[in-house]
Write an enzyme that holds these catalytic residues in place. Structure first.
Site, PDB file in Angstrom:
ATOM      1  N   HIS A   1      -1.035  -9.198  -4.234  1.00 45.67           N
ATOM      2  CA  HIS A   1      -0.547  -9.085  -2.844  1.00 45.67           C
ATOM      3  C   HIS A   1      -1.141 -10.128  -1.913  1.00 45.67           C
ATOM      4  O   HIS A   1      -0.802 -10.172  -0.736  1.00 45.67           O
ATOM      5  CB  HIS A   1      -0.823  -7.690  -2.300  1.00 45.67           C
ATOM      6  CG  HIS A   1      -2.173  -7.504  -1.656  1.00 45.67           C
ATOM      7  ND1 HIS A   1      -3.361  -7.809  -2.284  1.00 45.67           N
ATOM      8  CD2 HIS A   1      -2.520  -7.031  -0.424  1.00 45.67           C
ATOM      9  CE1 HIS A   1      -4.371  -7.525  -1.479  1.00 45.67           C
ATOM     10  NE2 HIS A   1      -3.898  -7.064  -0.341  1.00 45.67           N
TER      11      HIS A   1
ATOM     12  N   ASN B   1       0.867  -1.191   0.000  1.00 47.85           N
ATOM     13  CA  ASN B   1       0.000   0.000   0.000  1.00 47.85           C
ATOM     14  C   ASN B   1       0.896   1.232   0.000  1.00 47.85           C
ATOM     15  O   ASN B   1       1.234   1.746   1.072  1.00 47.85           O
ATOM     16  CB  ASN B   1      -0.888   0.043   1.253  1.00 47.85           C
ATOM     17  CG  ASN B   1      -2.139  -0.792   1.156  1.00 47.85           C
ATOM     18  OD1 ASN B   1      -2.325  -1.541   0.211  1.00 47.85           O
ATOM     19  ND2 ASN B   1      -3.019  -0.662   2.132  1.00 47.85           N
TER      20      ASN B   1
END
Length: 472
Positions: free
Chosen positions: A395, A321
């Site tokens: 991810h 992120n």
């Protein structure tokens, strides 16, 4: 919505309306059908309207609906004339994953899983609030926001090798003064804490090796015990994101009016407010690296307490992120771009300057957790990632059910018992957390990894099987 198949595992939504570029989906047919189950595709179309977007907006095979950007979203935006969007980074700034290698084998821990679960759960703070593994005062916090993992090394909470095997060496040019005071108060006593939701630490064993040479370069072998940590910037990052979202909305009413979704708000990168957010976001990222490092120290202490002196070494630490300035080839020329990765992992191949020296010949380790109770993976950055995804891949497994739906469908105690029968010991702050994170709430991580590997954006090295899972 028109979706065209470009080639195997690559789909595209053509440029239309306010879109600057087409939108790309990297998925197989089965995953694409699951991605269609929420607003992910509408959101990645919206991302394609951002000024300065290069080539295409992207959603990864684990993609699902988020705020503004889909989770699993990637957008590379002109670093000089483009914009920066908090929705392209997320509330948990520098949420990321690190993996520790140990000199323990599966035989060493077999039969001691419950003991491990208990000591880790009792020593490493998890859940909302709950304090941190190391004590920090206000002066410490300012330095952590400025220096990240470097402060940890200076204060005997890290080894030099920890920094060298960390994305950006655990430090970006953050400016503590740009982090709102309310965010600092929330972060003051949380350095070395897991947090809640899908954050975890997991004792794993290497179950399968796919590439012997790369596994050797990463120091991995079958039945070796490793530890995976998934956490971020905690309340500090969340509050920082919230503050700047409101500031952007207040200062750019004309942008609010024209964007298709409020959470997609952005600031021109050359504006002072855009620069302030970037500096605050980098400072929060530094905090997250310090947080994962403090958790690492706690894990080392726990392993030593149970097994005597255990050799632990950081394999790698990678964000999923974040937005960072990188150089990528666009239309045959090198271009400076801000790559927004929101629930997407950097995956740089061999030869890129971002790859640590120790892995320069094999590529950056890419760390991808599965859902609780399923396997996780270590990949290597693939050469095709530069052309296809600005050096990025998935991810995780990607949510299939909302947290609300998961709590309706599963009972935490039942999930815990089922996993225990499979030899996986789970401890969490609450039963509802276990229900929210039940394996059935996620997509099939094996399918996600298969797409990444077949595309060549992140190539399989090893599969990790869970033994002990501590949830927030």
């Amino acid at each position: 919505m028109e979706i065209n198949k470009i080639s195997e595992n690559i789909y595209e939504i053509p440029k239309e309306g306010d879109m600057e570029k087409p939108a790309r989906i990297y998925a197989n047919e089965a995953l694409l059908e699951k991605i269609k189950g929420d607003d992910t595709l509408e959101q990645i179309k919206n991302v394609a309207t951002l000024p300065g977007l290069q080539k295409h907006s992207i959603v990864m095979p684990d993609g699902h609906q988020g705020y503004g950007f889909p989770i699993g979203g990637v957008a590379a935006i002109d670093a000089e004339e483009g914009v920066i969007s908090p929705g392209g980074i997320g509330y948990d700034i520098n949420c990321g994953v690190r993996v520790l290698k140990t000199d323990l084998s599966y035989e060493d821990v077999k039969g001691r899983e419950e003991q491990l679960a208990n000591i880790l759960f009792n020593k490493i703070p998890c859940g909302l609030g709950k304090g941190g593994y190391i004590d920090t005062d206000e002066e410490d916090l300012e330095k952590i926001l400025e220096k990240g993992a470097e402060w940890m090394l200076e204060n005997d909470h890290a080894k030099e090798s920890d920094l060298k095997r960390c994305e950006e060496n655990g430090k970006l040019p953050g400016r503590p003064e740009k982090v709102p005071e309310k965010a600092k108060k929330r972060g003051l006593n949380q350095v070395g804490s897991l947090g809640s939701g899908n954050h975890f630490l997991e004792i794993q064993r290497v179950g399968e090796i796919f590439n012997e040479d790369k596994a050797e370069a990463y120091g991995l072998e079958e039945d070796q015990v490793v530890v995976m940590i998934h956490s971020g910037s905690r309340g500090l990052g969340h509050q920082t994101c919230t503050y700047y979202l409101r500031e952007f909305e207040k200062n750019y009413p004309e942008i609010v009016e024209k964007i298709p979704e409020k959470e997609l708000i952005y600031a021109p990168i050359e504006d002072e407010l855009g620069q302030d957010y970037k500096a605050a976001m980098y400072a929060a990222a530094n905090y997250a690296w310090a947080n994962r490092q403090a958790i690492t120290e706690g894990i080392r202490d726990c392993l030593d307490e149970i097994f005597g002196e255990v050799e632990t070494e950081l394999l790698y630490d990678v964000c999923h992120n974040i937005a960072k300035e990188e150089t990528h080839e666009v239309d045959g020329e090198d271009k400076e771009v801000i790559v927004h990765r929101k629930g997407a992992t950097r995956a740089m191949p061999a030869g890129r300057e971002e790859v640590p020296d120790v892995y320069s010949d094999v590529g950056q380790p890419v760390l991808i957790p599965g859902s609780m109770g399923t396997s996780s993976y270590i990949l290597s950055g693939g050469e095709a990632s530069l052309d296809l995804s600005f050096g990025s891949t998935a991810h995780g497994a990607g949510r299939l059910k909302s947290r609300t739906q998961a709590k309706q469908d599963y009972w935490g105690g039942d999930v815990q018992d089922d996993l225990k029968r499979e030899g996986i010991y789970v401890k969490a702050a609450s039963g509802s957390t276990i229900a929210e994170e039940a394996p059935g709430s996620y997509k099939d991580v094996d399918e996600v990894i298969k797409v990444s590997d077949e595309l060549g954006i992140g190539e399989k090295v090893a599969k990790l099987r869970p033994l002990v899972n501590i949830k927030g």
